[in-house]
Design an enzyme around this catalytic site. Sequence first.
Site, PDB file in Angstrom:
ATOM      1  N   HIS A 117       0.869  -1.173   0.000  1.00  0.00           N
ATOM      2  CA  HIS A 117       0.000   0.000   0.000  1.00  0.00           C
ATOM      3  C   HIS A 117       0.908   1.226   0.000  1.00  0.00           C
ATOM      4  CE1 HIS A 117      -0.661   0.976   4.554  1.00  0.00           C
ATOM      5  NE2 HIS A 117       0.482   0.395   4.383  1.00  0.00           N
ATOM      6  N   ASP A 198       6.208  -3.758   6.845  1.00  0.00           N
ATOM      7  CA  ASP A 198       4.988  -3.002   7.128  1.00  0.00           C
ATOM      8  C   ASP A 198       3.989  -3.984   7.737  1.00  0.00           C
ATOM      9  OD1 ASP A 198       2.567  -1.758   7.097  1.00  0.00           O
ATOM     10  OD2 ASP A 198       2.549  -1.334   4.943  1.00  0.00           O
ATOM     11  N   GLN A 201      -1.283  -4.544   8.638  1.00  0.00           N
ATOM     12  CA  GLN A 201      -2.407  -5.485   8.512  1.00  0.00           C
ATOM     13  C   GLN A 201      -2.121  -6.822   9.198  1.00  0.00           C
ATOM     14  OE1 GLN A 201      -5.277  -4.580   7.375  1.00  0.00           O
ATOM     15  NE2 GLN A 201      -4.756  -2.691   6.297  1.00  0.00           N
ATOM     16  N   LYS A 224      -5.891  -0.098  13.777  1.00  0.00           N
ATOM     17  CA  LYS A 224      -6.368  -1.321  13.120  1.00  0.00           C
ATOM     18  C   LYS A 224      -6.391  -2.494  14.099  1.00  0.00           C
ATOM     19  CE  LYS A 224      -4.270   0.051   8.705  1.00  0.00           C
ATOM     20  NZ  LYS A 224      -5.329   0.621   7.907  1.00  0.00           N
ATOM     21  N   CYS A 375      -5.587   2.206  -1.625  1.00  0.00           N
ATOM     22  CA  CYS A 375      -4.210   2.728  -1.548  1.00  0.00           C
ATOM     23  C   CYS A 375      -3.204   1.722  -2.109  1.00  0.00           C
ATOM     24  CB  CYS A 375      -3.819   3.118  -0.119  1.00  0.00           C
ATOM     25  SG  CYS A 375      -4.899   4.339   0.616  1.00  0.00           S
TER      26      CYS A 375
END
Length: 418
Positions: A117, A198, A201, A224, A375
Amino acid sequence: MLKQFFPILGRRVHDTVPLTYLDSAATSHAPLPVIEAISNYYLNHRSNVHRGIHQLSEESTQVWEDSRQVVERFLGAGAGELIITRNATEALNGVAYGWGWHQVEAGDVIISTVMEHHANLVPWQELAKNKGAELRLLEVDEAGRLNLEPLPGWLEQLPVKLVAISHVSNTLGTINPISEVVSMVRKYGRSSTRVVVDGAQAVPHLPVDFHSLGADFYAFSGHKMLGPMGIGGLLVRRELLDTNEMRPWLFGGGMIEGVMRDRAVYHSDPAERFTAGTPDVASMVGLAAACQFLTDQVGGMAVAAAHDQKLIQLTLQVLKDFPQVTVIGPTLPRTSAVELDRSGSVAFVYEGVHAHDVAQILDSEGVAVRSGHHCTMPLHQACGWVASTRVSFQIYNDEADIETFARALKKVHTVFGV
Ligand code: ALA
């Protein structure tokens, strides 16, 4: 029933329709203990940290430091390895400015992937452009998994400074084999090649142990993972902090030991050195409460991951009844010996209807999803999708939510006739 901890999930939308919230990959909801922890901080302890010789300031400093410890432990990081940021985007920019700005030189190579993203791509584009470095992207295969084949060769033959990769794709749902990538970097790369992951998620759904993964940097967001919006972090391998390879990129009060007219000495403790200005203590308290909730009420991240797998399987099952729907990302395990390597969400393309129209019809039935490019414009371009619709989960979602989604999706067919 975990839903009882999330009063917002009991509300109605469009005046009458019960809300079915399936957009947690964009932002999850915070349970009552998180909201209460924030409110308790404001009601009883609010004061600046590390600045006052009075009781409130001491209490505030204590909860700030305790919260940091809770988050570090939750993610398997050591003391001082967490740099507190506003979100994963700021954490990744922190790697670009606090590390890349003085480590990357003209001719160096940064490797990322086409599935990132924008937060894990645009900072590297900017860094490469400013330093005269090259940015190369790994591609995805038809199933939505990374093609890692070129990686060992690139690591061996090119001056690779950084490999930037997501742990879980926010669009494909693919869980990337981070340990395998780290092993390749250590085996074929230079001793100065770094890996940034990253984890925005992944942290909300999977057990994450920073030290076991072996990466140099790991970024995540609080909102999140049931925490407040506006708080997140960057985990940094301690050695990079101690050798000053990772440096502060924000300067001012709070991060210094002394200031002269023309220069300053920065704090020797990284926990202080990377906290310039007054921090968001309340959100940090809320983030620690979210970690505590995931551990105590949910039963730990292994339980959260199993729940997520159940919802993914149910969603894949109901989507089989829609021949006009193509699911994005892995739908079958890589081999029969392993679990399906996807997490958190299921995105799809509805043939003949734009994703925004799909989302609007779902919304009219109270079902909140995300539509568009999520994104991940380069991924959508590479795969030839104009846009997609994504349902995403958290521990408060259940079978009934997936059934409501499936019923609402039938309305798309009724309205558009496809
Ligand atoms: N990256 C976030 C998402 O996937 C905002 O929706």
